[in-house]
Write a protein that holds these residues in place. Structure first.
Motif, short mmCIF file in Angstrom:
data_model
loop_
_atom_site.label_atom_id
_atom_site.label_comp_id
_atom_site.label_asym_id
_atom_site.label_seq_id
_atom_site.Cartn_x
_atom_site.Cartn_y
_atom_site.Cartn_z
N CYS A 30 0.83 -1.21 0.00
CA CYS A 30 0.00 0.00 0.00
C CYS A 30 0.87 1.25 0.00
O CYS A 30 0.62 2.19 -0.75
CB CYS A 30 -0.92 -0.02 1.22
SG CYS A 30 -1.98 1.42 1.35
N GLY A 31 1.90 1.26 0.82
CA GLY A 31 2.81 2.41 0.89
C GLY A 31 3.50 2.67 -0.43
O GLY A 31 3.64 3.81 -0.86
N LYS A 32 3.92 1.61 -1.11
CA LYS A 32 4.60 1.76 -2.41
C LYS A 32 3.64 2.34 -3.45
O LYS A 32 4.03 3.18 -4.25
CB LYS A 32 5.15 0.42 -2.88
CG LYS A 32 6.37 -0.02 -2.09
CD LYS A 32 6.91 -1.34 -2.58
CE LYS A 32 8.13 -1.72 -1.74
NZ LYS A 32 8.72 -2.99 -2.14
N LYS A 33 2.38 1.90 -3.43
CA LYS A 33 1.40 2.43 -4.38
C LYS A 33 1.18 3.93 -4.16
O LYS A 33 1.09 4.70 -5.10
CB LYS A 33 0.06 1.69 -4.26
CG LYS A 33 0.09 0.32 -4.87
CD LYS A 33 -1.25 -0.36 -4.75
CE LYS A 33 -1.19 -1.77 -5.30
NZ LYS A 33 -2.45 -2.50 -5.13
N ILE A 34 1.09 4.32 -2.89
CA ILE A 34 0.88 5.74 -2.57
C ILE A 34 2.07 6.57 -3.03
O ILE A 34 1.91 7.62 -3.67
CB ILE A 34 0.62 5.93 -1.06
CG1 ILE A 34 -0.73 5.35 -0.70
CG2 ILE A 34 0.71 7.40 -0.67
CD1 ILE A 34 -1.01 5.27 0.79
N VAL A 35 3.28 6.12 -2.74
CA VAL A 35 4.48 6.85 -3.15
C VAL A 35 4.56 6.94 -4.67
O VAL A 35 4.88 8.00 -5.23
CB VAL A 35 5.76 6.20 -2.56
CG1 VAL A 35 7.00 6.79 -3.18
CG2 VAL A 35 5.79 6.36 -1.06
N TYR A 37 2.07 6.87 -6.79
CA TYR A 37 1.01 7.75 -7.26
C TYR A 37 1.37 9.22 -7.03
O TYR A 37 1.09 10.08 -7.86
CB TYR A 37 -0.31 7.40 -6.56
CG TYR A 37 -1.44 8.32 -6.92
CD1 TYR A 37 -2.05 8.23 -8.17
CD2 TYR A 37 -1.89 9.29 -6.04
CE1 TYR A 37 -3.09 9.07 -8.53
CE2 TYR A 37 -2.92 10.14 -6.38
CZ TYR A 37 -3.52 10.03 -7.63
OH TYR A 37 -4.53 10.87 -7.97
N LEU A 38 2.01 9.52 -5.90
CA LEU A 38 2.34 10.90 -5.57
C LEU A 38 3.41 11.51 -6.47
O LEU A 38 3.60 12.72 -6.47
CB LEU A 38 2.76 11.02 -4.10
CG LEU A 38 1.63 10.82 -3.09
CD1 LEU A 38 2.18 10.88 -1.68
CD2 LEU A 38 0.54 11.86 -3.27
N GLU A 39 4.11 10.68 -7.24
CA GLU A 39 5.10 11.22 -8.18
C GLU A 39 4.44 12.15 -9.19
O GLU A 39 5.08 13.05 -9.71
CB GLU A 39 5.81 10.08 -8.91
CG GLU A 39 6.87 9.41 -8.07
CD GLU A 39 7.70 8.44 -8.88
OE1 GLU A 39 8.06 8.77 -10.03
OE2 GLU A 39 7.98 7.36 -8.35
N TYR A 40 3.16 11.95 -9.46
CA TYR A 40 2.44 12.77 -10.43
C TYR A 40 1.94 14.07 -9.82
O TYR A 40 1.47 14.95 -10.52
CB TYR A 40 1.26 11.98 -11.02
CG TYR A 40 1.71 10.72 -11.70
CD1 TYR A 40 2.41 10.75 -12.91
CD2 TYR A 40 1.47 9.48 -11.13
CE1 TYR A 40 2.84 9.60 -13.53
CE2 TYR A 40 1.88 8.31 -11.75
CZ TYR A 40 2.57 8.38 -12.94
OH TYR A 40 3.00 7.23 -13.55
N PHE A 41 2.01 14.18 -8.50
CA PHE A 41 1.55 15.36 -7.79
C PHE A 41 2.75 16.29 -7.60
O PHE A 41 3.61 16.05 -6.78
CB PHE A 41 0.97 14.96 -6.43
CG PHE A 41 0.33 16.07 -5.67
CD1 PHE A 41 -0.96 16.48 -5.97
CD2 PHE A 41 1.02 16.71 -4.65
CE1 PHE A 41 -1.55 17.50 -5.25
CE2 PHE A 41 0.43 17.74 -3.94
CZ PHE A 41 -0.86 18.14 -4.24
#
Length: 172
Positions: A30-35, A37-41
């Motif tokens: 879950c943590g890896k998915k969040i990190v 995803y946040l690359e696009y922010f």
């Protein structure tokens, strides 16, 4: 209030994005998915700089790691002893002692690095000898705790605690 909440959000997004290069391998799925995803922010540089300055001023730069569901399964702490009795760390108030103890928790994994650990121990030992002139010898131990998962705890697996004396320091 809204500015503070917005700032906290932006600051924590920036902090979480840094996990990609520092603690990515220790994150759960879950943590890896969040990190990832946040690359696009992304924020413009002036907003990041402004938020960083605001976070230092208000003290919120620490982030939400304390509440993270991705808590570490291990903890490393340095303990200073004289004749097998723990030595109080420097600090005149409860808050300052709490901050010093918290540093060891925050630095946890970095204490595995010999060079870094040696600098911390040297600095703290000099300070402890100064604060406690009656002490002429300090034993420094690393206390490592390995925490089982909730599933393992339900099966009866205990917390593993390992303490090793890594240095014997004399005042001379």
């Amino acid at each position: 209030m809204l500015f503070h909440v917005f700032s906290s959000f932006i600051i924590n997004v920036q902090i979480i994005k840094t996990w990609k290069t520092s603690t990515y391998s220790s994150l759960n799925v879950c943590g890896k998915k969040i990190v990832d995803y946040l690359e696009y922010f992304d924020n413009p540089g002036f907003i990041q700089t402004g938020m960083r300055n605001y976070s230092y001023y208000t003290g919120i730069e620490r982030g939400y790691e304390y509440y993270s569901p991705n808590a570490s399964s291990k903890q490393t702490k340095i303990v200073f002893k004289n004749n097998n009795i723990p030595i109080d760390l420097p600090g005149r108030t409860f808050e300052s002692k709490f901050k010093i103890n918290s540093i060891f928790t925050i630095l946890g994994g970095q204490l595995e690095n010999d060079e870094f650990r040696n600098r911390v121990i040297k600095s703290m030992s000099v300070r402890l000898f100064t604060l406690h002139p009656n002490i002429s010898h300090i034993d420094v131990a690393l206390v490592k705790k390995q925490f089982p998962s909730l599933e393992e705890i339900q099966k009866g697996k205990p917390i593993k605690i390992e303490e090793n004396t890594v240095y014997n320091i004399s005042k001379d």
